[in-house]
Motif scaffolding. Sequence first.
Motif, PDB file in Angstrom:
ATOM      1  N   ASN A 161      44.461  -5.473 -12.325  1.00 41.58           N
ATOM      2  CA  ASN A 161      44.377  -6.677 -11.503  1.00 41.58           C
ATOM      3  C   ASN A 161      43.110  -6.644 -10.648  1.00 41.58           C
ATOM      4  O   ASN A 161      42.216  -5.804 -10.866  1.00 41.58           O
ATOM      5  N   GLN A 167      49.511  -4.305 -13.253  1.00 41.48           N
ATOM      6  CA  GLN A 167      50.412  -5.243 -12.582  1.00 41.48           C
ATOM      7  C   GLN A 167      51.312  -5.913 -13.610  1.00 41.48           C
ATOM      8  O   GLN A 167      50.882  -6.234 -14.712  1.00 41.48           O
ATOM      9  N   ASP A 169      53.995  -9.213 -13.906  1.00 41.30           N
ATOM     10  CA  ASP A 169      54.660 -10.402 -13.377  1.00 41.30           C
ATOM     11  C   ASP A 169      55.924 -10.602 -14.212  1.00 41.30           C
ATOM     12  O   ASP A 169      55.840 -10.809 -15.426  1.00 41.30           O
ATOM     13  N   SER A 171      59.730 -12.262 -15.044  1.00 42.25           N
ATOM     14  CA  SER A 171      60.746 -13.302 -14.952  1.00 42.25           C
ATOM     15  C   SER A 171      62.005 -12.739 -15.590  1.00 42.25           C
ATOM     16  O   SER A 171      62.005 -12.411 -16.781  1.00 42.25           O
ATOM     17  N   ASN A 189      61.698 -14.167 -10.029  1.00 41.30           N
ATOM     18  CA  ASN A 189      60.331 -13.869 -10.452  1.00 41.30           C
ATOM     19  C   ASN A 189      59.724 -12.874  -9.469  1.00 41.30           C
ATOM     20  O   ASN A 189      59.763 -13.098  -8.252  1.00 41.30           O
ATOM     21  N   ARG A 190      59.219 -11.800 -10.025  1.00 40.30           N
ATOM     22  CA  ARG A 190      58.658 -10.742  -9.201  1.00 40.30           C
ATOM     23  C   ARG A 190      57.297 -10.316  -9.711  1.00 40.30           C
ATOM     24  O   ARG A 190      57.010 -10.388 -10.909  1.00 40.30           O
ATOM     25  N   THR A 191      56.463  -9.845  -8.797  1.00 43.50           N
ATOM     26  CA  THR A 191      55.212  -9.184  -9.142  1.00 43.50           C
ATOM     27  C   THR A 191      55.323  -7.733  -8.714  1.00 43.50           C
ATOM     28  O   THR A 191      55.710  -7.430  -7.584  1.00 43.50           O
ATOM     29  N   GLU A 193      53.106  -4.350  -8.584  1.00 41.36           N
ATOM     30  CA  GLU A 193      51.783  -3.729  -8.687  1.00 41.36           C
ATOM     31  C   GLU A 193      51.924  -2.211  -8.607  1.00 41.36           C
ATOM     32  O   GLU A 193      52.522  -1.671  -7.677  1.00 41.36           O
ATOM     33  N   GLY A 212      57.810 -11.428  -4.393  1.00 43.94           N
ATOM     34  CA  GLY A 212      58.460 -12.467  -5.182  1.00 43.94           C
ATOM     35  C   GLY A 212      59.784 -12.899  -4.585  1.00 43.94           C
ATOM     36  O   GLY A 212      60.060 -12.700  -3.402  1.00 43.94           O
TER      37      GLY A 212
END
Length: 287
Positions: A161, A167, A169, A171, A189-191, A193, A212
Amino acid sequence: MKKPQFKQFAIAALLMGGLLTSCEKNQDELPEPDAQDSFEVVALQQADESEWVSEEVINVAEEVYAAEELAASGKGTAKSGFIPECVTITTVQTDTSVEKTIDFGEGCETPNGNFISGAVILSYSKDMEQATKTLSLSLSEFTFNGIAVEGGAQILRMRSNTNGNPQSDISSAFNGTWPDGETASWEGNRTREWIEGYGSGFWGDNVFLITGSQTFISRAGNTYNRTVLEALRRELSCRFIVSGVLQINRNDLSASLDFGDGNCDAFGELTYPDGTTKTVPLRRFRP
């Protein structure tokens, strides 16, 4: 994130429904729990158990994919030691795709103390040179510390990233059935890293920042919306989220859960809708 025993969790669920007043009463006759009771229980159930399940399912998938990614790039040690020796990984390839079945069989314990059975199935394109790739995740007869889990996720995996870190992302949508028969569903929904430990060859130094939102629906049909206000810090060597703040909303009420200052402990600070605070134990321990 933190954890009471199975019995404590069951009691929390009973408190949520107001059932401790009398085993004889019809549920429809019981009063609604007040805002503080309601949010204390959802903190234990939602910010803890469902979060824990989601995190570990995704972590298993990312560990296996990262090993493939690192082996292809040669930019780190492929295996971190997180996936136990008792796990069988079966790979099926075509000219364009890869499917990996990560099978824990009748049960294996991960190095950080979780007991998993069943399989995680991970599918993605064969081209390991892609900077961004979509991974599809599904579950088969999967249990996590006694919780039977169904569902799946789509993971948009970015090799690097803007900070130079891997990273994901994510769902996801899952359903869970607890050992006492309680059920719930959650999606969001989460990110995620990966800020430390990628390619080091040792799972214990892996650290993630999670942001998220998620929606949790309890067995009673109550809906809680959770949003990360301050990034949740997950250190894989610890069984808990060690810092970060989560906001929990139900209807027009809002509470927040602060996971602490970075120490690996089983407590968080819950701020109720009226502004009062309480230190609460989070998450049950595996029996």
